[in-house]
Design a protein around this motif. Structure first.
Motif, PDB file in Angstrom:
ATOM      1  N   ASP A 222      -5.972  -8.793   8.248  1.00  0.00           N
ATOM      2  CA  ASP A 222      -6.461  -8.874   6.869  1.00  0.00           C
ATOM      3  C   ASP A 222      -6.111  -7.637   6.049  1.00  0.00           C
ATOM      4  OD1 ASP A 222      -8.107  -6.955   7.954  1.00  0.00           O
ATOM      5  OD2 ASP A 222      -9.993  -7.980   7.487  1.00  0.00           O
TER       6      ASP A 222
ATOM      7  N   LYS B   4       0.817  -1.215   0.000  1.00  0.00           N
ATOM      8  CA  LYS B   4       0.000   0.000   0.000  1.00  0.00           C
ATOM      9  C   LYS B   4       0.848   1.260   0.000  1.00  0.00           C
ATOM     10  CE  LYS B   4      -4.205  -2.050   1.776  1.00  0.00           C
ATOM     11  NZ  LYS B   4      -5.295  -2.019   2.785  1.00  0.00           N
TER      12      LYS B   4
ATOM     13  N   VAL C  67      -2.981  -1.735  11.810  1.00  0.00           N
ATOM     14  CA  VAL C  67      -3.380  -2.524  10.643  1.00  0.00           C
ATOM     15  C   VAL C  67      -3.769  -3.919  11.106  1.00  0.00           C
ATOM     16  CG1 VAL C  67      -2.690  -3.394   8.389  1.00  0.00           C
ATOM     17  CG2 VAL C  67      -1.812  -1.184   9.199  1.00  0.00           C
ATOM     18  N   ASN C  68      -4.974  -4.347  10.755  1.00  0.00           N
ATOM     19  CA  ASN C  68      -5.455  -5.678  11.128  1.00  0.00           C
ATOM     20  C   ASN C  68      -4.784  -6.743  10.279  1.00  0.00           C
ATOM     21  OD1 ASN C  68      -7.319  -4.619  13.032  1.00  0.00           O
ATOM     22  ND2 ASN C  68      -8.745  -4.137  11.349  1.00  0.00           N
TER      23      ASN C  68
ATOM     24  N   GLN D 294      -1.388   4.227  -1.659  1.00  0.00           N
ATOM     25  CA  GLN D 294      -2.558   4.251  -0.778  1.00  0.00           C
ATOM     26  C   GLN D 294      -2.200   4.755   0.617  1.00  0.00           C
ATOM     27  OE1 GLN D 294      -3.625  -0.032  -2.160  1.00  0.00           O
ATOM     28  NE2 GLN D 294      -5.496   0.759  -1.212  1.00  0.00           N
TER      29      GLN D 294
ATOM     30  N   ASP E 260      -5.423   7.477   3.857  1.00  0.00           N
ATOM     31  CA  ASP E 260      -6.093   7.109   5.111  1.00  0.00           C
ATOM     32  C   ASP E 260      -5.160   6.474   6.138  1.00  0.00           C
ATOM     33  OD1 ASP E 260      -5.728   4.710   3.876  1.00  0.00           O
ATOM     34  OD2 ASP E 260      -7.847   4.190   3.692  1.00  0.00           O
ATOM     35  N   ASN E 261      -3.881   6.345   5.797  1.00  0.00           N
ATOM     36  CA  ASN E 261      -2.924   5.895   6.802  1.00  0.00           C
ATOM     37  C   ASN E 261      -1.560   6.470   6.480  1.00  0.00           C
ATOM     38  OD1 ASN E 261      -2.234   4.631   9.162  1.00  0.00           O
ATOM     39  ND2 ASN E 261      -2.172   2.558   8.336  1.00  0.00           N
TER      40      ASN E 261
ATOM     41  N   SER F 142      -6.940  -4.517   6.737  1.00  0.00           N
ATOM     42  CA  SER F 142      -7.854  -3.405   6.979  1.00  0.00           C
ATOM     43  C   SER F 142      -7.331  -2.543   8.129  1.00  0.00           C
ATOM     44  CB  SER F 142      -9.254  -3.917   7.294  1.00  0.00           C
ATOM     45  OG  SER F 142      -9.238  -4.680   8.495  1.00  0.00           O
ATOM     46  N   LEU F 143      -7.848  -1.333   8.230  1.00  0.00           N
ATOM     47  CA  LEU F 143      -7.396  -0.425   9.276  1.00  0.00           C
ATOM     48  C   LEU F 143      -8.139  -0.686  10.573  1.00  0.00           C
ATOM     49  CD1 LEU F 143      -7.022   2.974   7.381  1.00  0.00           C
ATOM     50  CD2 LEU F 143      -5.304   1.221   7.852  1.00  0.00           C
TER      51      LEU F 143
END
Length: 598
Positions: A239, A152, A236-237, A157, A206-207, A241-242
Motif C-alpha cells: 500500500d 515519492k 515498502v509495503n 518525500q 524517512d526513506n 507504507s514503510l
C-alpha cells in the motif's frame, strides 16, 4: 557569510539568445513553457536560493553532518530547508508528469540547478543524486518499481543514491565484489560494502532508495558481470507504507576537505542476513544502466563547477568593491580607493567573470541540445543533438570543474591575506570546489572518454561538425565591424586552428600509440572547453553588438557582455595554441623517464 544573488539577467540572455529557449519551448510537451513562465520560475528559484539555501551554506560548513551509531544528523536548518524545498515543488521540476513531476525542459532545470549549487552546494547534492536515480528507474525500472518508488522520489518525500565504489575498487568497477544472492521469489539478498556514498544516510526524509551495483553468483568476470539492484533503506509495503528496516547501515561518514554538510557515507549491506533488493532491468547490464545515472550526474557536477565559480566571483567582487587599500595607479596624491580600482584586481575579476559566463553559455547550450535529442520530432535532429551532448558532457564536467578550482583560488587571491582566513568565507568555495574534479570520474577519466569514445572511435565525425559550426561564427565576425569583434575573431580563429591541429593528432595517434595520445587527453579537454566556450562567447558578442547598434534598452548589460567577451578572447582563448602544442608534443616528456628515476 557572503550573500548570493542569482545572475538571472545573464541566465535569461543565455537561455533566449544562445541556447534557443524558443525552439525548446516549441518541442512536443512544452506547450506551456512560455517566456513569462520561465522568468517566473527563475525569479522564484532565485529568491529561494538566496533567501533560504545561501544562509545555510556557512552553517553547514561549520557544523557539518554528524554520525552517531549509524544515525546521521544534518546541520542546523537543513531539515526545515529540505521540507520547504520539496513542498515548493523544486524536487519535481524536471520530473515526469506521470509520477507527479512538472516535466519542464532540461534547459530550464539546468538554470534552476545552477542556483541551488551556487547557493549551497552541499545541500544540492541530495536532490542531484535523487534525480539520477529517478532517471535510471524511469528508463530501466519495471512497472512495479516505478509505481513503488518514483512518485515519492519525484515529490522529494524519498531520496535516492548511487552505490558504485568499494574500498578495493575505486574507479575500477571491474573490481566490484558486492554480491547478490537470488531468493527464488524475485528478490535478492545483497552483501558487501560501498564507500563515498553521497547522502547514503541522513535525516531529511524517512526513506532512501539505493541503486546498488552487485554481482550474481553466475556472473562473468569484469564489468560485463555487474547487475543493478534497488535496495531501499526501509522496505515498502504493497500500500506504499514503510515496512521493516532493510539490512543496509551507515558505518561511518568521511571527514572531508569541503562540502562538510553533505554526508559521505560508508554503507554496509548484509551484515545481519542480507539487504533485500530487486533487479533493475536485465542481469549483467548494471554498469550500462548505471551510466544513465552517471551521465546525469556528470553534467550536474559540471554545473557545480559553474555554480561555485559564480559564487566565488560574487564573493570576490563584493570584497573588491568594499575593501579600501592604496591609491589608484597613475593618480599622484589621490585618495585611498577600493581595490577594484587596481589593475591586477580588475584582471582577476574579469578572469573569473568571463570564464564563468563562458561555462554558463556552453552548459546551457548542452542542456538545450539534450531537450532536442529527447523530444524533437525529426529523428535526424535527435541523433545530431545526442551526438553533440555525448561529446560535450565530459567537457562540461571536466572543464567547468577544473576551472572552478582555479576561479575559487583566484577569489581567495582577490581577498589577499583575508582570503586565507576562514571567517572571510572565500576559502570555503575553494575547499568545496576541489572535489568536483574528482566526483563522478576524475578529469582524466572524462578526458580519456572524450578522446577515445567520442573522437577516435567515430573518426572525429561529431567534433568535425562542431568545428564547422565554430567556423560559421568566425565568418560572421569577419563580416562585422568594431575593434572588439576584430580582436575576438582573431582569437577565435587561432583557437579553432589549434583545436583542429589537436584533433588531427588524436585521430592519427590514438590507435597506434594510445599512451602518447592519452598524455594529451586532459590538455585536449581543456582546449576543447576553452574554444567551445569562446565559440559561445563570440556568438554572445555578435548579439550584444547588434543590440547596442539597435539602441536597445539595457545598453549597460550588452556593453558589459561585449567587453567580457573581449577579455575572454585576449586572456583565455589566447591559451589555445599552447594547449594544442602540449597535446601534440607532450608525450615524450611525460613517458620517457624510467620509473626508477622518479
Amino acid at each position: 557569510m557572503s550573500n548570493y544573488s542569482a545572475p538571472i539577467r545573464d541566465m535569461q540572455f543565455v537561455m533566449q539568445e544562445l541556447a534557443g529557449l524558443a525552439e525548446v519551448a516549441a518541442l512536443p510537451g512544452n506547450e506551456e513553457v512560455s517566456p513569462d513562465l520561465v522568468d517566473a520560475i527563475l525569479e522564484e528559484a532565485g529568491k529561494f536560493a538566496g533567501g533560504v539555501l545561501a544562509p545555510l551554506n556557512r552553517i553547514g560548513d561549520q557544523e557539518g553532518a554528524k554520525w552517531d551509531h549509524g544515525t546521521v544528523t544534518t546541520a542546523s536548518g537543513w531539515r526545515e530547508a529540505y521540507r520547504q524545498f520539496s513542498e515548493a515543488g523544486w524536487t519535481a521540476v524536471a520530473g515526469d508528469p506521470e509520477y507527479g513531476g512538472q516535466g519542464l525542459p532540461k534547459l530550464v532545470s539546468t538554470a534552476v540547478m545552477e542556483m541551488w549549487k551556487s547557493a549551497n552546494m552541499a545541500f544540492s547534492l541530495c536532490p542531484m543524486l535523487t534525480t539520477g536515480a529517478i532517471e535510471a528507474l524511469m528508463l530501466r525500472g519495471s512497472d512495479e518499481q516505478k509505481t513503488m518508488y518514483l512518485p515519492k522520489m519525484v515529490s522529494g518525500q524519498w531520496t535516492g543514491t548511487m552505490n558504485l565504489t568499494e574500498p578495493q575498487a575505486g574507479s575500477d568497477l571491474a573490481a566490484v565484489r558486492t554480491r547478490a544472492e537470488p531468493q527464488g521469489d524475485g528478490t535478492y539478498r545483497i552483501f558487501g560494502q560501498k564507500i563515498f556514498i553521497t547522502y547514503g544516510e541522513h535525516d531529511l526524509t524517512d526513506n532512501i532508495i539505493h541503486l546498488v551495483l552487485a554481482r550474481l553468483p553466475d556472473a562473468p568476470e569484469g564489468v560485463k558481470g555487474i547487475s543493478l539492484f534497488v535496495v531501499p533503506k526501509f522496505m515498502v509495503n504493497a500500500d506504499g507504507s514503510l515496512g521493516a528496516r532493510n539490512d543496509v547501515h551507515c558505518v561511518s561518514i568521511e571527514h572531508k576537505l569541503g562540502i562538510h554538510a553533505s554526508p559521505t557515507c560508508v554503507l554496509a549491506f548484509g551484515d545481519k542476513g542480507g539487504a533485500i533488493g530487486t533487479l533493475v532491468g536485465e542481469a549483467n547490464r548494471g554498469l550500462e544502466y548505471m551510466f544513465i545515472m552517471m551521465n546525469e550526474a556528470r553534467f550536474a557536477v559540471g554545473m557545480e563547477g559553474l555554480a561555485l565559480s559564480e559564487r566565488a566571483y560574487q564573493h570576490a567582487l563584493a570584497y573588491a568593491k568594499d575593501r579600501v587599500q592604496g591609491t589608484e595607479a597613475g593618480v599622484r596624491g589621490g585618495p585611498k580607493v577600493s581595490i577594484i580600482h587596481h589593475a591586477d584586481v580588475r584582471r582577476m575579476l574579469m578572469s573569473m567573470k568571463s570564464q564563468t559566463e563562458a561555462m554558463r553559455a556552453l552548459a546551457y547550450v548542452v542542456g538545450a541540445a539534450t531537450d532536442l535529442a529527447h523530444h524533437h520530432p525529426d529523428e535526424a535532429v535527435r541523433v545530431t543533438n545526442q551526438a553533440f551532448v555525448d561529446l560535450m558532457i565530459p567537457v562540461v564536467k571536466g572543464w567547468c570543474t577544473e576551472n572552478s578550482i582555479e576561479i575559487a583560488s583566484t577569489g581567495v587571491q582577490v581577498h589577499g591575506g583575508m582570503g586565507f582566513i576562514e571567517e572571510a568565507g572565500a576559502a570555503q568555495h575553494l575547499r568545496d570546489a576541489r572535489i568536483t574534479a574528482i566526483y563522478e570520474g576524475t578529469t582524466a577519466i572524462q578526458a580519456n572518454d572524450l578522446i577515445g569514445r567520442k573522437i577516435a572511435r567515430e573518426n572525429g565525425a561529431t567534433i568535425g561538425g562542431v568545428i564547422a559550426e565554430m567556423r560559421k561564427v568566425e565568418g560572421q565576425l569577419a563580416d562585422s565591424q568594431g575593434e572588439n569583434l576584430v580582436a575576438i575573431r582573431r582569437s577565435l580563429a587561432n583557437g579553432i586552428d589549434a583545436l583542429e591541429q589537436a584533433v588531427a593528432y588524436i585521430l592519427a595517434t590514438y590507435n597506434q600509440d594510445i599512451k602518447a595520445a592519452s598524455v594529451g587527453s586532459v590538455p585536449f579537454l581543456k582546449l576543447l572547453g576553452v574554444v567551445a566556450g569562446g565559440w559561445q562567447m563570440a556568438r554572445a558578442a555578435l548579439i550584444a553588438q547588434r543590440k547596442l547598434q539597435a539602441g536597445e534598452e539595457e545598453g549597460g548589460f550588452f556593453q558589459a557582455k561585449l567587453v567580457t567577451v573581449r577579455f575572454y578572447a585576449d586572456h583565455v582563448l589566447a591559451q589555445a595554441p599552447g594547449l594544442a602544442y602540449s597535446v601534440v608534443n607532450g608525450a615524450a616528456g611525460a613517458l620517457d623517464l624510467p620509473e626508477e628515476l622518479f
